[in-house]
Scaffold this motif. Structure first.
Motif, short mmCIF file in Angstrom:
data_model
loop_
_atom_site.label_atom_id
_atom_site.label_comp_id
_atom_site.label_asym_id
_atom_site.label_seq_id
_atom_site.Cartn_x
_atom_site.Cartn_y
_atom_site.Cartn_z
N UNK A 11 13.91 6.97 57.80
CA UNK A 11 13.90 6.63 56.60
C UNK A 11 14.95 5.45 56.27
N UNK A 12 14.45 4.41 55.38
CA UNK A 12 15.36 3.41 54.95
C UNK A 12 15.57 3.35 53.41
N UNK A 13 16.76 3.52 53.04
CA UNK A 13 17.11 3.44 51.67
C UNK A 13 17.80 1.93 51.07
N UNK A 14 17.33 1.79 50.05
CA UNK A 14 17.79 0.55 49.19
C UNK A 14 18.69 0.76 48.08
N UNK A 15 19.94 0.23 47.80
CA UNK A 15 20.59 0.53 46.60
C UNK A 15 21.04 -0.78 46.14
N UNK A 16 21.29 -0.84 44.81
CA UNK A 16 22.04 -1.93 44.31
C UNK A 16 23.26 -1.55 43.34
N UNK A 17 24.10 -2.65 43.37
CA UNK A 17 25.38 -2.09 42.38
C UNK A 17 25.53 -2.53 40.98
N UNK A 18 24.38 -3.21 40.55
CA UNK A 18 24.30 -3.70 39.32
C UNK A 18 22.76 -3.58 38.89
N UNK A 19 22.41 -3.79 37.34
CA UNK A 19 21.24 -3.91 36.82
C UNK A 19 20.75 -5.22 36.68
N UNK A 20 21.50 -6.21 37.07
CA UNK A 20 21.19 -7.82 36.96
C UNK A 20 19.52 -7.95 37.56
N UNK A 21 19.39 -7.06 38.62
CA UNK A 21 17.95 -7.40 39.21
C UNK A 21 17.38 -6.10 39.25
N UNK A 22 16.09 -6.02 39.36
CA UNK A 22 15.22 -4.86 39.68
C UNK A 22 14.53 -5.02 41.04
N UNK A 23 14.85 -3.97 41.98
CA UNK A 23 14.42 -3.96 43.42
C UNK A 23 13.18 -3.30 43.39
N UNK A 24 12.43 -3.75 44.39
CA UNK A 24 11.07 -3.14 44.74
C UNK A 24 11.10 -3.03 46.12
N UNK A 25 11.21 -1.71 46.69
CA UNK A 25 11.27 -1.53 48.12
C UNK A 25 9.94 -1.01 48.82
N UNK A 26 9.72 -1.40 49.77
CA UNK A 26 8.64 -0.82 50.61
C UNK A 26 8.92 -0.55 52.00
N UNK A 27 9.45 0.44 52.45
CA UNK A 27 9.87 0.58 53.75
C UNK A 27 10.79 -0.21 54.11
N UNK A 28 10.69 -1.21 55.01
CA UNK A 28 11.77 -2.08 55.72
C UNK A 28 11.88 -3.37 54.90
N UNK A 29 11.27 -3.43 53.75
CA UNK A 29 11.08 -4.92 53.33
C UNK A 29 11.40 -4.54 51.57
N UNK A 30 11.75 -5.50 50.90
CA UNK A 30 12.25 -5.37 49.36
C UNK A 30 11.94 -6.63 48.80
N UNK A 31 11.56 -6.68 47.60
CA UNK A 31 11.48 -7.85 46.89
C UNK A 31 12.37 -7.40 45.59
N UNK A 32 12.87 -8.51 44.85
CA UNK A 32 13.60 -8.14 43.66
C UNK A 32 13.15 -9.45 42.76
#
Length: 213
Positions: A11-32
């Protein structure tokens, strides 16, 4: 004898520390996508954690910056940088000191164009092209006064991105050979990605353009 092997659960997990960006993760890649500009450079931290069978195997963090267009830096201003061909109605009485036109006619003359080169800048003074952000959308709003010219349009043209060019000139029958010449003024607001970044006062004649600031 039969053996059953359970495949490892990864499993690959993505986290952000602020709401300055919106993260869209799909497995081992993510866009924001950005929601707000950063307060300090690198303050938005993206953390990715890789786990196997619920046991954390590795993790890494990367700070990113949301750059908002704030202003424009004038890189250069070149009077008479190039010329353009103006096609306008012909003067009725060339050499008589008037701009009266002859209806239904068409005349050409060559006009010099002033070119200004700008770079988009963020609040920290970074040029956008220096932080790999060259695809900026540039738009403008221009309000012109008629002045002593026959029309109330000051022509401007630009290319997008950072850096970009802005061209200034005036096509008018008053500027034809035998015409008396004329002057028009205009105000221009330039926008980068929809944000107001520069206000200009423009004065154009048949041969020059003056820009302030």
């Amino acid at each position: 004898m039969h053996h059953h092997f359970q495949p490892a659960r990864r499993n690959i997990g993505w986290t952000l520390n602020t709401s300055a960006v919106t993260l869209s993760a799909n497995g081992n890649s993510a866009t924001y996508s950005s929601n707000a500009e950063s307060s300090t450079q690198g303050d938005t931290v993206v953390k990715v954690t890789y786990t196997v069978n619920s046991q954390s195997a590795s993790g890494s963090s990367q700070g990113i910056t949301v750059h908002k267009p704030t202003s424009l830096k004038t890189v250069s201003t070149v009077p008479n940088d190039h010329t353009t061909t103006c096609t306008v109605p012909c003067l009725l009485n060339p050499g008589k000191g008037t701009c009266t036109i002859k209806a239904g006619t068409s005349c050409n003359y060559t006009e010099p164009i002033t070119r200004r080169r700008y770079s988009v800048v963020d609040k920290w003074g970074n040029l956008f092209q220096n932080v790999q952000l060259s695809g900026v959308t540039i738009t403008e709003s221009v309000t012109a006064s008629q002045g002593s010219c026959g029309g109330n349009k000051v022509e401007t043209g630009r290319t997008g991105g950072s850096p970009f060019y802005d061209d200034f000139g005036k096509c008018d029958s008053c500027c034809e050979a035998g015409g008396p010449g004329c002057t028009s003024t205009a105000t221009q607001t330039l926008y980068a990605n929809g944000f107001s970044v520069r206000n200009e006062n423009i004065t154009v004649t048949c041969t020059s353009a003056t820009l302030n600031p």
